[in-house]
Design a protein around this motif. Structure first.
Motif, PDB file in Angstrom:
ATOM      1  N   ILE A  47       4.711  10.798   9.024  1.00  0.00           N
ATOM      2  CA  ILE A  47       3.713  10.507  10.066  1.00  0.00           C
ATOM      3  C   ILE A  47       3.197   9.075   9.927  1.00  0.00           C
ATOM      4  O   ILE A  47       3.025   8.360  10.924  1.00  0.00           O
ATOM      5  N   LEU A  48       2.974   8.647   8.685  1.00  0.00           N
ATOM      6  CA  LEU A  48       2.413   7.317   8.450  1.00  0.00           C
ATOM      7  C   LEU A  48       3.330   6.217   8.964  1.00  0.00           C
ATOM      8  O   LEU A  48       2.887   5.293   9.653  1.00  0.00           O
ATOM      9  N   PRO A 100      -3.526   8.495   2.652  1.00  0.00           N
ATOM     10  CA  PRO A 100      -2.780   9.510   3.417  1.00  0.00           C
ATOM     11  C   PRO A 100      -2.373  10.701   2.548  1.00  0.00           C
ATOM     12  O   PRO A 100      -2.350  11.847   3.024  1.00  0.00           O
ATOM     13  N   PHE A 101      -2.079  10.439   1.276  1.00  0.00           N
ATOM     14  CA  PHE A 101      -1.688  11.522   0.374  1.00  0.00           C
ATOM     15  C   PHE A 101      -2.894  12.377  -0.012  1.00  0.00           C
ATOM     16  O   PHE A 101      -2.767  13.591  -0.198  1.00  0.00           O
ATOM     17  N   LEU A 102      -4.069  11.746  -0.123  1.00  0.00           N
ATOM     18  CA  LEU A 102      -5.288  12.520  -0.354  1.00  0.00           C
ATOM     19  C   LEU A 102      -5.565  13.452   0.824  1.00  0.00           C
ATOM     20  O   LEU A 102      -6.004  14.597   0.632  1.00  0.00           O
ATOM     21  N   ALA A 103      -5.301  12.976   2.032  1.00  0.00           N
ATOM     22  CA  ALA A 103      -5.473  13.832   3.216  1.00  0.00           C
ATOM     23  C   ALA A 103      -4.532  15.033   3.141  1.00  0.00           C
ATOM     24  O   ALA A 103      -4.923  16.179   3.430  1.00  0.00           O
ATOM     25  N   ARG A 106       2.474   3.688  11.936  1.00  0.00           N
ATOM     26  CA  ARG A 106       2.377   2.275  11.543  1.00  0.00           C
ATOM     27  C   ARG A 106       3.745   1.803  11.049  1.00  0.00           C
ATOM     28  O   ARG A 106       4.003   1.726   9.845  1.00  0.00           O
ATOM     29  N   PRO A 107       4.659   1.504  11.967  1.00  0.00           N
ATOM     30  CA  PRO A 107       6.026   1.117  11.588  1.00  0.00           C
ATOM     31  C   PRO A 107       6.088  -0.115  10.687  1.00  0.00           C
ATOM     32  O   PRO A 107       7.065  -0.291   9.952  1.00  0.00           O
ATOM     33  N   SER A 108       5.060  -0.948  10.727  1.00  0.00           N
ATOM     34  CA  SER A 108       5.095  -2.174   9.919  1.00  0.00           C
ATOM     35  C   SER A 108       5.019  -1.893   8.428  1.00  0.00           C
ATOM     36  O   SER A 108       5.307  -2.778   7.612  1.00  0.00           O
ATOM     37  N   LEU A 109       4.648  -0.677   8.037  1.00  0.00           N
ATOM     38  CA  LEU A 109       4.535  -0.357   6.601  1.00  0.00           C
ATOM     39  C   LEU A 109       5.893  -0.251   5.921  1.00  0.00           C
ATOM     40  O   LEU A 109       5.990  -0.384   4.706  1.00  0.00           O
ATOM     41  N   ALA A 110       6.943   0.024   6.718  1.00  0.00           N
ATOM     42  CA  ALA A 110       8.280   0.210   6.146  1.00  0.00           C
ATOM     43  C   ALA A 110       9.300  -0.543   6.984  1.00  0.00           C
ATOM     44  O   ALA A 110       9.112  -0.723   8.191  1.00  0.00           O
ATOM     45  N   PRO A 111      10.390  -1.001   6.378  1.00  0.00           N
ATOM     46  CA  PRO A 111      11.420  -1.718   7.136  1.00  0.00           C
ATOM     47  C   PRO A 111      12.149  -0.784   8.096  1.00  0.00           C
ATOM     48  O   PRO A 111      12.098   0.440   7.941  1.00  0.00           O
ATOM     49  N   PRO A 112      12.829  -1.328   9.089  1.00  0.00           N
ATOM     50  CA  PRO A 112      13.608  -0.487  10.007  1.00  0.00           C
ATOM     51  C   PRO A 112      14.667   0.295   9.239  1.00  0.00           C
ATOM     52  O   PRO A 112      15.088  -0.109   8.142  1.00  0.00           O
ATOM     53  N   PRO A 113      15.098   1.437   9.775  1.00  0.00           N
ATOM     54  CA  PRO A 113      16.127   2.230   9.097  1.00  0.00           C
ATOM     55  C   PRO A 113      17.378   1.399   8.825  1.00  0.00           C
ATOM     56  O   PRO A 113      17.819   0.605   9.672  1.00  0.00           O
ATOM     57  N   SER A 161       0.828  -1.210   0.000  1.00  0.00           N
ATOM     58  CA  SER A 161       0.000   0.000   0.000  1.00  0.00           C
ATOM     59  C   SER A 161       0.861   1.257   0.000  1.00  0.00           C
ATOM     60  O   SER A 161       0.605   2.202  -0.760  1.00  0.00           O
ATOM     61  N   LEU A 162       1.908   1.294   0.830  1.00  0.00           N
ATOM     62  CA  LEU A 162       2.780   2.463   0.892  1.00  0.00           C
ATOM     63  C   LEU A 162       3.584   2.598  -0.396  1.00  0.00           C
ATOM     64  O   LEU A 162       3.748   3.711  -0.923  1.00  0.00           O
ATOM     65  N   ALA A 163       4.083   1.486  -0.908  1.00  0.00           N
ATOM     66  CA  ALA A 163       4.900   1.525  -2.125  1.00  0.00           C
ATOM     67  C   ALA A 163       4.099   2.072  -3.307  1.00  0.00           C
ATOM     68  O   ALA A 163       4.514   3.021  -3.976  1.00  0.00           O
ATOM     69  N   THR A 164       2.941   1.474  -3.561  1.00  0.00           N
ATOM     70  CA  THR A 164       2.145   1.895  -4.719  1.00  0.00           C
ATOM     71  C   THR A 164       1.501   3.255  -4.492  1.00  0.00           C
ATOM     72  O   THR A 164       1.384   4.060  -5.425  1.00  0.00           O
ATOM     73  N   GLY A 165       1.068   3.525  -3.257  1.00  0.00           N
ATOM     74  CA  GLY A 165       0.433   4.814  -2.967  1.00  0.00           C
ATOM     75  C   GLY A 165       1.373   5.982  -3.151  1.00  0.00           C
ATOM     76  O   GLY A 165       0.990   7.022  -3.702  1.00  0.00           O
ATOM     77  N   SER A 166       2.621   5.828  -2.716  1.00  0.00           N
ATOM     78  CA  SER A 166       3.591   6.921  -2.859  1.00  0.00           C
ATOM     79  C   SER A 166       3.922   7.186  -4.318  1.00  0.00           C
ATOM     80  O   SER A 166       4.162   8.331  -4.712  1.00  0.00           O
ATOM     81  N   ILE A 167       3.918   6.136  -5.143  1.00  0.00           N
ATOM     82  CA  ILE A 167       4.205   6.318  -6.572  1.00  0.00           C
ATOM     83  C   ILE A 167       3.031   6.997  -7.262  1.00  0.00           C
ATOM     84  O   ILE A 167       3.202   7.983  -8.001  1.00  0.00           O
TER      85      ILE A 167
END
Length: 596
Positions: A359-360, A569-572, A364-371, A302-308
């Motif tokens: 913020i996202l 989130p980007f629509l917001a 929700r840390p599970s959306l992205a891998p650790p730094p 969701s984060l990958a495709t949404g950001s693109i």
């Protein structure tokens, strides 16, 4: 044009009469480009009936037939225009070159587009002929729409003298939308509607004059000449590997952060959108690279495709924007001032998207891998990787606002620089150059057909009294401005989700501008707000075009529902940006006022 810039600033010897020859040359180039666009069916259509019924053969046959009619009319218009120029012996002002023969050449080239369209029509007819059992189900739905368009046309022609402005305007839009529902390209629908309406209100001679003048002035417009040049610049930049440069540079800055590659994607989309000027092209070009990188690093789909998908919408605002050029030509505004007005809103959009990702991933840390601490913050590496797109951006906008050249010259210089980068890259090939030129020509031809149609339709609306009609329904003296703007915002969000961005713009500008002027609001400010609205519409459920472009890239890997969830989130963030742009016009108008 690039050579003229060098000669003018180097030895004060510009090429004599270049711009008057350039206008005629572009008329021929655009006329020829219609051949490729027609053959490849690159014109913008509202494919609603086909998508709802699952039947495309019948609507395609009707659409091809009416497009053929339109090009037959346009071919006649240009031959008649050339005959008039020859009859009166008109020449260019500086060089004294006869104009008539060049317009005959343009007419001959658009006739090739008519032949290409006849070929496409014959293919559609042959396809239907081979499916005799499917004629009725395939052709019934679009036939109903076309019958409705014909009925509205005949009613307008027979009763125009007795109708008021409101009825004539509404009938015009009814004809337009009934044609568009039958998959007739939006530009063709507007052009045919405008000609029918002009004939109904005046006569056949006036309709011919309106059509010929708008066709010839549009394809030879010096302002619109920047459109195919910026498109070619973007295509050459893609062919030179700029997409990888921008994404890698953004990764070098943000890669070590949680969600860093999503931030890199948004920044990369903004940078590439500034070069290509196309939201769909940005999403399609960067989408494959960015999704692969994020997928390998275990980002949520969701984060990958949404950001693109959302990042791709930044291409419409950040200059040089092809869509903003078209708006300025239709509204008769300064392109350079509009570019300046778009800079702060573009940066604001980028900043809000960055905040949304930050913020996202914190919530929700599970959306992205650790730094990834192995990656270093490397701004110098980023500069080294992205020096080519940075140099191109600085040359185009720096030269434009530094007074070195005009918008058209900026487009030409940018194309020249991109061509040099392409030659020096390891990707240069004749086939690649031909592909870049063909794609730019086809896209430009589709845009020019839209603008020609919009101008003819706009001429009819003026004859019908569109300003009077609108002000009789929406009276700024009695209706609160916030309510009027709210209605327009909702309208553009809906249109942006259904129509192509340019189509949504050219269909609405003729009747929206009188409303904005009646409220004594700035047209450049409204242009930026409009672009923001239609771009937001491109990721708005249920149709958002950028979402479906993203879906075509990832195919079965990610569901359409997941992509829509990713853009929320980007629509917001977009809603926040929209509220700021509407309530604080200074964000848009401060920089143009400073540069005046």
């Amino acid at each position: 044009m690039t050579t003229d810039i060098l000669l003018r600033w180097g030895i004060s010897r510009p090429i004599k009469g270049l711009f008057e020859i350039m206008e005629l040359a572009f008329a021929c180039i655009v006329a020829l480009s219609f051949t490729y666009a027609n053959k490849k069916r690159l014109h913008v259509s509202m494919e609603l009936v086909g998508n709802l019924t699952g039947r495309f053969r019948g609507v395609q046959l009707y659409a091809d037939a009416l497009t053929t009619v339109a090009f037959a009319i346009y071919t006649y218009f240009l031959f008649h225009h050339a005959a008039q120029k020859t009859l009166y012996g008109e020449t260019t002002l500086v060089l004294g070159v006869p104009i008539g023969p060049i317009w005959y050449l343009a007419a001959g080239l658009i006739a090739l587009g008519l032949l290409a369209q006849l070929s496409v029509l014959s293919e559609s007819a042959a396809t239907m002929w081979r499916s005799p059992g499917r004629w009725v189900p395939e052709m019934t739905a679009p036939a109903l729409s076309l019958v409705a368009a014909l009925a509205a046309s005949l009613f307008l022609i027979w009763t125009a003298a007795d109708q008021g402005a409101v009825v004539k305007v509404l009938l015009g839009f009814a004809i337009l939308y009934f044609l568009a529902l039958a998959h007739v390209p939006i530009g063709v629908s507007m052009g045919l509607t405008g000609l029918i309406g002009s004939y109904a209100v005046l006569d056949i001679g006036a309709a011919q004059l309106i059509g010929a003048n708008n066709l010839s002035s549009t394809i030879s417009s010096a302002d619109l000449a920047a459109v195919p040049l910026f498109l070619l610049m973007g295509n050459l930049a893609v062919a030179s590997g700029f997409a990888d440069d921008i994404f890698n540079a953004a990764t070098a800055i943000f890669g070590r952060m949680r969600g860093g590659h999503a931030l890199a994607t948004v920044l990369g989309c903004a940078g590439f959108g500034a070069i290509s000027g196309s939201s769909v092209a940005t999403t399609a070009t960067l989408g494959g690279v960015a999704f692969r990188e994020m997928k390998q690093r275990s980002y949520a789909d969701s984060l990958a495709t949404g950001s693109i998908a959302a990042g791709g919408t930044l291409g419409a605002l950040i200059p040089p924007s092809v869509i903003l050029i078209i708006y300025c030509v239709i509204a008769e505004l300064s392109i350079s001032e509009a570019f300046a007005a778009a800079l702060v809103p573009g940066i604001l959009a980028l900043g809000l998207y960055t905040i949304a990702v930050t913020i996202l991933v914190r919530l929700r840390p599970s959306l992205a891998p650790p730094p990834d601490k192995t990656l270093k913050f490397a701004p110098l590496t980023a500069l080294r990787q992205a020096w080519r797109p940075i140099l191109l951006f600085v040359c185009v906008l720096g030269g434009l606002y530094g007074g070195v050249f005009t918008v058209q010259e900026a487009a030409a210089a940018g194309t020249g620089i991109a061509f040099v980068f392409w030659i020096l890259s390891d990707r240069a090939s004749f086939a690649g150059l031909l592909g870049a030129i063909s794609e730019a020509a086809g896209t430009a031809a589709g845009l020019f057909l839209l603008i020609v149609g919009a101008n003819i339709f706009g001429a009819y609306l003026n004859l019908a009294g569109v300003t009077t009609a609108i002000l009789s329904i929406i009276d700024p003296a009695t209706m609160p401005a916030w309510l009027i703007l709210s209605i327009l915002v909702v309208m553009y969000l809906v249109l942006g989700s259904v129509f192509d961005t340019v189509a949504a713009l050219v269909v609405t500008v003729p009747f929206v501008i009188p409303i904005i002027l009646a409220m004594d609001l700035d047209l450049i400010w409204w242009g930026i707000v409009t672009l923001a609205l239609v771009e937001i519409g491109m990721i708005t459920p249920p149709i958002g075009m950028n979402v479906f472009v993203m879906k075509s890239l990832v195919r079965d890997q990610v569901s359409i529902t997941t992509i829509f969830r990713g853009v929320m989130p980007f629509l917001a963030a977009d809603m926040v940006r929209l509220a700021l742009l509407i309530t604080i016009p200074t964000l848009t108008l401060w920089l143009p006022g400073l540069l005046r």
